[in-house]
Write a protein that holds these residues in place. Structure first.
Motif, PDB file in Angstrom:
ATOM      1  N   GLU A  95       1.122  -1.298  -0.471  1.00  0.00           N
ATOM      2  CA  GLU A  95      -0.152  -0.186   0.195  1.00  0.00           C
ATOM      3  C   GLU A  95       1.117   1.292   0.016  1.00  0.00           C
ATOM      4  O   GLU A  95       2.213   0.993   0.125  1.00  0.00           O
ATOM      5  N   VAL A  96       0.418   2.639  -0.347  1.00  0.00           N
ATOM      6  CA  VAL A  96       0.890   3.486  -0.474  1.00  0.00           C
ATOM      7  C   VAL A  96       0.271   4.515  -0.249  1.00  0.00           C
ATOM      8  O   VAL A  96      -0.974   4.846  -1.193  1.00  0.00           O
ATOM      9  N   THR A  97       0.282   5.154   1.061  1.00  0.00           N
ATOM     10  CA  THR A  97      -0.529   6.089   1.934  1.00  0.00           C
ATOM     11  C   THR A  97       0.633   7.720   1.979  1.00  0.00           C
ATOM     12  O   THR A  97       1.414   8.004   2.078  1.00  0.00           O
ATOM     13  N   SER A  98      -0.463   7.935   0.809  1.00  0.00           N
ATOM     14  CA  SER A  98      -0.012   9.839   0.792  1.00  0.00           C
ATOM     15  C   SER A  98       0.243  10.468   2.119  1.00  0.00           C
ATOM     16  O   SER A  98      -0.192  10.534   3.101  1.00  0.00           O
ATOM     17  N   VAL A  99       1.095  11.759   2.251  1.00  0.00           N
ATOM     18  CA  VAL A  99       0.934  12.585   3.610  1.00  0.00           C
ATOM     19  C   VAL A  99       1.039  14.284   3.412  1.00  0.00           C
ATOM     20  O   VAL A  99       1.874  14.202   2.421  1.00  0.00           O
ATOM     21  N   LEU A 100       0.516  14.457   3.283  1.00  0.00           N
ATOM     22  CA  LEU A 100       0.002  16.304   3.010  1.00  0.00           C
ATOM     23  C   LEU A 100       0.340  16.723   4.773  1.00  0.00           C
ATOM     24  O   LEU A 100      -0.635  16.502   6.099  1.00  0.00           O
ATOM     25  N   GLY A 101       1.259  17.879   4.704  1.00  0.00           N
ATOM     26  CA  GLY A 101       1.294  18.704   6.355  1.00  0.00           C
ATOM     27  C   GLY A 101       1.375  17.646   7.344  1.00  0.00           C
ATOM     28  O   GLY A 101       1.097  18.012   8.513  1.00  0.00           O
ATOM     29  N   GLY A 102       2.737  16.683   7.061  1.00  0.00           N
ATOM     30  CA  GLY A 102       2.281  15.644   7.797  1.00  0.00           C
ATOM     31  C   GLY A 102       1.314  14.554   8.356  1.00  0.00           C
ATOM     32  O   GLY A 102       1.662  13.789   9.029  1.00  0.00           O
ATOM     33  N   LYS A 103       0.614  14.319   7.665  1.00  0.00           N
ATOM     34  CA  LYS A 103      -0.724  13.850   8.157  1.00  0.00           C
ATOM     35  C   LYS A 103      -0.952  13.260   7.129  1.00  0.00           C
ATOM     36  O   LYS A 103      -0.796  13.373   6.249  1.00  0.00           O
ATOM     37  N   LEU A 104      -1.591  11.751   6.954  1.00  0.00           N
ATOM     38  CA  LEU A 104      -1.688  10.825   6.913  1.00  0.00           C
ATOM     39  C   LEU A 104      -3.328  10.934   6.201  1.00  0.00           C
ATOM     40  O   LEU A 104      -4.299  11.518   6.147  1.00  0.00           O
ATOM     41  N   ILE A 105      -3.045  10.830   4.315  1.00  0.00           N
ATOM     42  CA  ILE A 105      -4.470  11.092   4.150  1.00  0.00           C
ATOM     43  C   ILE A 105      -5.061   9.636   3.508  1.00  0.00           C
ATOM     44  O   ILE A 105      -4.035   8.344   2.796  1.00  0.00           O
ATOM     45  N   ASP A 106      -6.283   9.600   3.700  1.00  0.00           N
ATOM     46  CA  ASP A 106      -7.107   8.163   3.119  1.00  0.00           C
ATOM     47  C   ASP A 106      -7.198   6.687   4.822  1.00  0.00           C
ATOM     48  O   ASP A 106      -6.713   6.037   4.430  1.00  0.00           O
ATOM     49  N   HIS A 113       3.044   4.438  11.107  1.00  0.00           N
ATOM     50  CA  HIS A 113       3.657   5.368   9.936  1.00  0.00           C
ATOM     51  C   HIS A 113       3.026   6.001  10.583  1.00  0.00           C
ATOM     52  O   HIS A 113       4.583   7.426   9.811  1.00  0.00           O
ATOM     53  N   ARG A 114       2.978   7.129  11.439  1.00  0.00           N
ATOM     54  CA  ARG A 114       2.874   8.310  12.299  1.00  0.00           C
ATOM     55  C   ARG A 114       4.820   8.099  13.223  1.00  0.00           C
ATOM     56  O   ARG A 114       4.618   9.412  12.873  1.00  0.00           O
ATOM     57  N   GLU A 115       5.088   7.380  13.155  1.00  0.00           N
ATOM     58  CA  GLU A 115       6.662   7.261  13.018  1.00  0.00           C
ATOM     59  C   GLU A 115       7.772   7.840  12.905  1.00  0.00           C
ATOM     60  O   GLU A 115       8.385   8.131  12.740  1.00  0.00           O
ATOM     61  N   LEU A 116       7.249   6.447  11.093  1.00  0.00           N
ATOM     62  CA  LEU A 116       7.922   7.300  10.295  1.00  0.00           C
ATOM     63  C   LEU A 116       7.814   8.421   9.631  1.00  0.00           C
ATOM     64  O   LEU A 116       8.581   9.643   9.071  1.00  0.00           O
ATOM     65  N   ASN A 142      11.247  10.667  10.143  1.00  0.00           N
ATOM     66  CA  ASN A 142      11.695  11.786   8.736  1.00  0.00           C
ATOM     67  C   ASN A 142      11.314  12.514   8.398  1.00  0.00           C
ATOM     68  O   ASN A 142      11.731  13.242   7.717  1.00  0.00           O
ATOM     69  N   GLU A 143      10.570  13.166   9.253  1.00  0.00           N
ATOM     70  CA  GLU A 143      10.618  14.931   9.081  1.00  0.00           C
ATOM     71  C   GLU A 143       9.464  15.158   7.708  1.00  0.00           C
ATOM     72  O   GLU A 143      10.185  15.723   6.514  1.00  0.00           O
ATOM     73  N   ILE A 144       8.860  14.632   7.501  1.00  0.00           N
ATOM     74  CA  ILE A 144       7.710  14.203   6.377  1.00  0.00           C
ATOM     75  C   ILE A 144       6.861  15.298   6.021  1.00  0.00           C
ATOM     76  O   ILE A 144       5.816  14.618   7.152  1.00  0.00           O
ATOM     77  N   GLU A 145       6.731  16.522   5.233  1.00  0.00           N
ATOM     78  CA  GLU A 145       5.593  16.942   5.714  1.00  0.00           C
ATOM     79  C   GLU A 145       4.722  17.104   4.005  1.00  0.00           C
ATOM     80  O   GLU A 145       3.106  16.655   4.439  1.00  0.00           O
ATOM     81  N   ASP A 146       5.472  16.757   3.515  1.00  0.00           N
ATOM     82  CA  ASP A 146       4.660  16.065   1.795  1.00  0.00           C
ATOM     83  C   ASP A 146       5.139  14.779   1.555  1.00  0.00           C
ATOM     84  O   ASP A 146       6.306  15.005   1.479  1.00  0.00           O
ATOM     85  N   ARG A 189      -7.070  16.786   3.397  1.00  0.00           N
ATOM     86  CA  ARG A 189      -6.805  17.027   4.263  1.00  0.00           C
ATOM     87  C   ARG A 189      -7.215  17.713   5.475  1.00  0.00           C
ATOM     88  O   ARG A 189      -7.358  17.553   7.027  1.00  0.00           O
ATOM     89  N   LYS A 190      -8.983  17.848   5.379  1.00  0.00           N
ATOM     90  CA  LYS A 190      -9.442  18.010   6.542  1.00  0.00           C
ATOM     91  C   LYS A 190      -9.768  17.185   7.470  1.00  0.00           C
ATOM     92  O   LYS A 190      -9.784  16.390   8.630  1.00  0.00           O
ATOM     93  N   ALA A 191      -9.943  15.578   7.034  1.00  0.00           N
ATOM     94  CA  ALA A 191      -9.933  14.054   7.424  1.00  0.00           C
ATOM     95  C   ALA A 191      -8.595  13.344   7.912  1.00  0.00           C
ATOM     96  O   ALA A 191      -8.330  12.553   8.025  1.00  0.00           O
TER      97      ALA A 191
END
Length: 287
Positions: A34-45, A75-78, A82-86, A283-285
């Motif tokens: 699976e591949v989950t996107s990160v926007l603004g440091g948060k996980l999408i879907d 996921h959140r720890e990585l 790794n300081e992932i913003e997007d 982004r809201k969710a």
């Protein structure tokens, strides 16, 4: 900065990560991802990806080495370390290395799966030049195996399709079977006719896209008609618009198919609007 990755319960520098040469993903492509996107440091879907992962594992008679709650924490720890913003979080679970090479696999209750996760930083992921200009696609024959609804690591033919597109001066390829488009090499495919969104219905022929489900829901909420059925390349070339969806591309306008420009050759209004809605709601969710 050295990336931190996750392998079988350990957070490691990427250069220390190791997987057995007898792992069945390496020998048999016996694994799912699976591949989950990160926007603004948060996980999408994330929840949608977790549910699809569970389904893929079940279809291959594999067990997950972690609970959904543990998976979210990893996921959140990585993302944090790794300081992932997007960017993206890639997850792969395989049947592991139960023994020497053998076509037959053992009872899943006696096998320890392999789990690997890593991040990819993608600054500006939601505002790419491609999303503003649209992409060009070519058509190719669909030569994949029949269970495309399972998100396996069997990606050789899609990779070849990407290279066919690149050599043709395009960005991606739509695969065609029995005269109709199945999907893109790494995305679901759509055309727009008037106010109607047309995309192939769910079956074993295509991946059950998490972004697809969300975009179709938002389309209906925006009073767009949705028709789930096969369509041909000729029909797509005469459509008002076209686009693809995926976890990393979100909603990506298609402006050319097999050398034929759609409309004025620019991203259409409905694809642009669906991209705006999807990104805003996601982004809201995000979690």
């Amino acid at each position: 900065m050295t990336r931190t990755v996750y392998v079988n319960g350990e957070y490691l520098p990427e250069h220390e990560a190791r997987v057995s040469i007898f792992d069945r993903a390496f020998l048999m492509a016996d694994g799912v991802y699976e591949v989950t996107s990160v926007l603004g440091g948060k996980l999408i879907d994330f929840d949608g990806h977790a549910r699809r992962l569970e389904r893929s594992l079940g279809e291959l008679e594999m067990k997950s080495p972690v609970t959904p709650e543990q998976l979210l924490e990893i996921h959140r720890e990585l993302v944090r370390v790794n300081e992932i913003e997007d960017g993206l979080v890639y997850l792969q679970i395989t049947r592991g290395a139960p023994g020497d090479r053998d076509f037959a696999f053992p009872d899943p209750d006696t096998t320890d799966p392999t789990i690997v996760l890593f991040t990819q930083s993608k600054p500006g992921l939601a505002d790419s030049a491609a999303s503003r200009e649209g992409i060009k696609v070519i058509s190719i024959d669909d030569h994949r195996w029949g269970r495309r609804d399972i998100k396996t690591v069997q990606l050789l033919y899609p990779s070849m399709g990407k290279m066919m597109a690149k050599k043709a001066g395009a960005d991606d390829a739509w695969m065609v079977e029995d005269g109709a488009v199945t999907e893109g090499t790494s995305n679901n495919a759509y055309i727009v006719v008037g106010n109607k969104i047309v995309t192939r219905q769910l079956s074993t022929d295509i991946l059950h896209g998490i972004t697809r489900a969300a975009v179709l829901r938002y389309a209906r909420e925006a009073q767009m008609e949705v028709e789930e059925r096969p369509f041909t390349i000729a029909e797509a070339q005469s459509a008002d618009e076209a686009f693809v969806t995926s976890a990393s591309a979100f909603v990506m306008p298609v402006v050319e198919i097999d050398g034929v420009a759609l409309g004025d050759g620019k991203p259409g209004p409905r694809a642009r609007r669906l991209r705006e809605i999807y990104l805003d709601e996601s982004r809201k969710a995000a979690i």
